[in-house]
Motif scaffolding. Structure first.
Motif, PDB file in Angstrom:
ATOM      1  N   VAL A   1       8.508   9.423 111.997  1.00 46.06           N
ATOM      2  CA  VAL A   1       8.398   8.877 113.138  1.00 46.06           C
ATOM      3  C   VAL A   1       9.539   9.658 113.956  1.00 46.06           C
ATOM      4  N   PRO A   2      10.831   9.976 113.492  1.00 47.75           N
ATOM      5  CA  PRO A   2      12.001  10.775 114.123  1.00 47.75           C
ATOM      6  C   PRO A   2      11.395  12.027 114.423  1.00 47.75           C
ATOM      7  N   ARG A   3      10.788  12.925 113.475  1.00 43.76           N
ATOM      8  CA  ARG A   3      10.396  14.109 113.763  1.00 43.76           C
ATOM      9  C   ARG A   3       9.157  14.172 114.663  1.00 43.76           C
ATOM     10  N   PHE A   4       8.073  13.052 114.548  1.00 45.34           N
ATOM     11  CA  PHE A   4       7.060  13.141 115.631  1.00 45.34           C
ATOM     12  C   PHE A   4       7.597  13.087 117.141  1.00 45.34           C
ATOM     13  N   LEU A   5       8.505  12.062 117.108  1.00 43.31           N
ATOM     14  CA  LEU A   5       9.016  11.793 118.469  1.00 43.31           C
ATOM     15  C   LEU A   5       9.745  13.223 119.160  1.00 43.31           C
ATOM     16  N   HIS A   6      10.390  13.654 118.157  1.00 45.47           N
ATOM     17  CA  HIS A   6      11.377  15.059 118.656  1.00 45.47           C
ATOM     18  C   HIS A   6      10.212  16.085 119.103  1.00 45.47           C
ATOM     19  N   LEU A   7       9.163  16.243 118.519  1.00 42.74           N
ATOM     20  CA  LEU A   7       8.042  17.082 119.112  1.00 42.74           C
ATOM     21  C   LEU A   7       7.624  16.604 120.291  1.00 42.74           C
ATOM     22  N   VAL A   8       7.492  15.401 120.474  1.00 44.03           N
ATOM     23  CA  VAL A   8       6.604  14.990 121.605  1.00 44.03           C
ATOM     24  C   VAL A   8       7.723  15.134 122.852  1.00 44.03           C
ATOM     25  N   VAL A   9       9.102  14.650 122.532  1.00 41.76           N
ATOM     26  CA  VAL A   9      10.269  14.716 123.647  1.00 41.76           C
ATOM     27  C   VAL A   9      10.399  16.150 123.993  1.00 41.76           C
ATOM     28  N   ARG A  10       9.997  17.075 123.076  1.00 44.58           N
ATOM     29  CA  ARG A  10      10.158  18.623 123.715  1.00 44.58           C
ATOM     30  C   ARG A  10       8.912  18.993 124.647  1.00 44.58           C
ATOM     31  N   LEU A  11       8.027  18.220 124.799  1.00 42.89           N
ATOM     32  CA  LEU A  11       6.823  18.340 125.767  1.00 42.89           C
ATOM     33  C   LEU A  11       7.371  18.207 127.250  1.00 42.89           C
ATOM     34  N   LYS A  12       8.508  17.660 127.233  1.00 42.47           N
ATOM     35  CA  LYS A  12       8.910  16.845 128.409  1.00 42.47           C
ATOM     36  C   LYS A  12       8.169  16.246 129.377  1.00 42.47           C
ATOM     37  N   SER A  13       7.348  15.359 128.849  1.00 40.06           N
ATOM     38  CA  SER A  13       6.302  14.507 129.567  1.00 40.06           C
ATOM     39  C   SER A  13       6.655  13.039 129.437  1.00 40.06           C
ATOM     40  N   GLU A  14       7.037  12.249 130.210  1.00 44.06           N
ATOM     41  CA  GLU A  14       7.111  10.857 130.255  1.00 44.06           C
ATOM     42  C   GLU A  14       5.819  10.230 129.509  1.00 44.06           C
ATOM     43  N   GLU A  15       4.587  10.704 130.068  1.00 45.27           N
ATOM     44  CA  GLU A  15       3.568   9.985 129.838  1.00 45.27           C
ATOM     45  C   GLU A  15       3.067  10.049 128.198  1.00 45.27           C
ATOM     46  N   ALA A  16       3.425  11.528 127.862  1.00 48.31           N
ATOM     47  CA  ALA A  16       3.141  11.841 126.500  1.00 48.31           C
ATOM     48  C   ALA A  16       4.020  10.917 125.464  1.00 48.31           C
ATOM     49  N   LEU A  17       5.323  10.524 126.100  1.00 51.09           N
ATOM     50  CA  LEU A  17       6.228   9.685 125.172  1.00 51.09           C
ATOM     51  C   LEU A  17       5.804   8.505 125.174  1.00 51.09           C
ATOM     52  N   THR A  18       5.272   7.992 126.303  1.00 50.76           N
ATOM     53  CA  THR A  18       4.625   6.516 126.141  1.00 50.76           C
ATOM     54  C   THR A  18       3.325   6.335 125.292  1.00 50.76           C
ATOM     55  N   MET A  19       2.422   7.473 125.636  1.00 44.98           N
ATOM     56  CA  MET A  19       1.375   7.439 124.778  1.00 44.98           C
ATOM     57  C   MET A  19       1.756   7.468 123.083  1.00 44.98           C
ATOM     58  N   ALA A  20       2.624   8.338 122.997  1.00 43.26           N
ATOM     59  CA  ALA A  20       3.152   8.578 121.589  1.00 43.26           C
ATOM     60  C   ALA A  20       3.628   7.266 120.859  1.00 43.26           C
ATOM     61  N   SER A  21       4.496   6.678 121.465  1.00 44.66           N
ATOM     62  CA  SER A  21       4.883   5.377 121.287  1.00 44.66           C
ATOM     63  C   SER A  21       4.016   4.241 121.015  1.00 44.66           C
ATOM     64  N   ILE A  22       2.964   4.084 121.615  1.00 37.09           N
ATOM     65  CA  ILE A  22       1.988   3.209 121.530  1.00 37.09           C
ATOM     66  C   ILE A  22       1.085   3.513 120.518  1.00 37.09           C
ATOM     67  N   PHE A  23       0.883   4.937 120.240  1.00 37.29           N
ATOM     68  CA  PHE A  23       0.303   5.270 119.146  1.00 37.29           C
ATOM     69  C   PHE A  23       0.796   5.128 117.743  1.00 37.29           C
ATOM     70  N   VAL A  24       1.950   5.185 117.761  1.00 40.21           N
ATOM     71  CA  VAL A  24       2.788   4.737 116.739  1.00 40.21           C
ATOM     72  C   VAL A  24       2.700   3.235 116.181  1.00 40.21           C
ATOM     73  N   CYS A  25       2.978   2.629 117.235  1.00 37.30           N
ATOM     74  CA  CYS A  25       2.641   1.087 116.992  1.00 37.30           C
ATOM     75  C   CYS A  25       1.295   0.591 116.635  1.00 37.30           C
ATOM     76  N   LEU A  26       0.439   1.189 117.409  1.00 39.21           N
ATOM     77  CA  LEU A  26      -0.990   0.806 117.194  1.00 39.21           C
ATOM     78  C   LEU A  26      -1.087   1.412 115.501  1.00 39.21           C
ATOM     79  N   GLY A  27      -1.142   2.626 115.559  1.00 37.93           N
ATOM     80  CA  GLY A  27      -1.296   3.298 114.202  1.00 37.93           C
ATOM     81  C   GLY A  27      -0.664   2.837 112.971  1.00 37.93           C
ATOM     82  N   THR A  28       0.494   2.425 113.316  1.00 38.09           N
ATOM     83  CA  THR A  28       1.324   1.549 112.064  1.00 38.09           C
ATOM     84  C   THR A  28       0.538   0.188 111.842  1.00 38.09           C
ATOM     85  N   ALA A  29       0.186  -0.479 113.081  1.00 39.78           N
ATOM     86  CA  ALA A  29      -0.401  -1.742 112.684  1.00 39.78           C
ATOM     87  C   ALA A  29      -1.642  -1.500 111.866  1.00 39.78           C
ATOM     88  N   TRP A  30      -2.589  -0.768 112.397  1.00 36.50           N
ATOM     89  CA  TRP A  30      -3.762  -0.322 111.875  1.00 36.50           C
ATOM     90  C   TRP A  30      -3.678  -0.086 110.250  1.00 36.50           C
TER      91      TRP A  30
END
Length: 195
Positions: A1-30
């Motif tokens: 998860v930290p490596r994944f978030l590091h890649l997302v943060v490098r995109l410098k997009s707040e929307e991408a970080l929000t979607m990635a966070s939701i993806f991590v939560c929903l993906g882990t739950a699934w």
């Protein structure tokens, strides 16, 4: 998860970080649901993983607007689980369970805080604030019901007790602070000394 978030943060997009966070939560739950665990446990694990990341503050800021919506959905869904007929027919059991748990946790937490050498007043305030049955108990109760450890007869009173203790939390915090002012200034040692 930290490596994944590091890649997302490098995109410098707040929307991408929000979607990635939701993806991590929903993906882990699934994934946890796929392996026979509960969705809530998976979401809990994802929350821990996200909070341990160096980007936890950015993740929190990006998902904060959803907080009130998710809290509302959570409490509405819990409220829909309660059987009103069961609550009315077993109200004495529900009140007894709630009272016993609140008193036990209040005394236990107060004792722990006093052992840590803080004043009795502080211990009582902290104990009153944490005396409710926590939200994670819903997950444990559901797993217990699904595994046949807790039957439907006990499930409803326990569920109602959890909800009732949460409803009482603001009152416990308010009146706990008022009662704490009347307690004697007892302390086991020097304040804040944890050695």
């Amino acid at each position: 998860v930290p490596r994944f978030l590091h890649l997302v943060v490098r995109l410098k997009s707040e929307e991408a970080l929000t979607m990635a966070s939701i993806f991590v939560c929903l993906g882990t739950a699934w994934i946890s649901s796929y392996f026979g665990l509960s969705l809530a446990l998976g979401a809990f694990i994802a929350g821990i993983a996200l909070s341990r990341s160096e980007y936890s503050h950015q993740v929190t800021a990006s998902v904060l607007p959803f907080r009130h919506i998710f809290i509302s959905i959570f409490f509405l869904s819990i409220g829909m689980l309660i059987s009103i007929n069961s609550l009315l027919s077993q109200w004495l059991l529900v009140l007894s369970i709630t009272f016993i748990v609140i008193i036990f946790k209040l005394l236990l937490i107060t004792a722990i805080i006093c052992i840590m050498r803080y004043p009795l007043r502080i211990g009582f305030i902290v104990g009153a604030s944490l005396a409710q049955i926590g939200e994670f108990s819903f997950v444990i109760l559901k797993i217990g019901k699904d595994q046949g450890i807790i039957d439907q007869i006990m499930y409803q009173p326990l569920l109602s007790s959890i909800v009732l203790s949460m409803i009482l939390t603001p009152l416990l915090m308010h009146y706990g602070a008022i009662l704490a002012q009347k307690l004697p200034d007892i302390m086991l040692g020097k304040s804040g000394d944890l050695e």
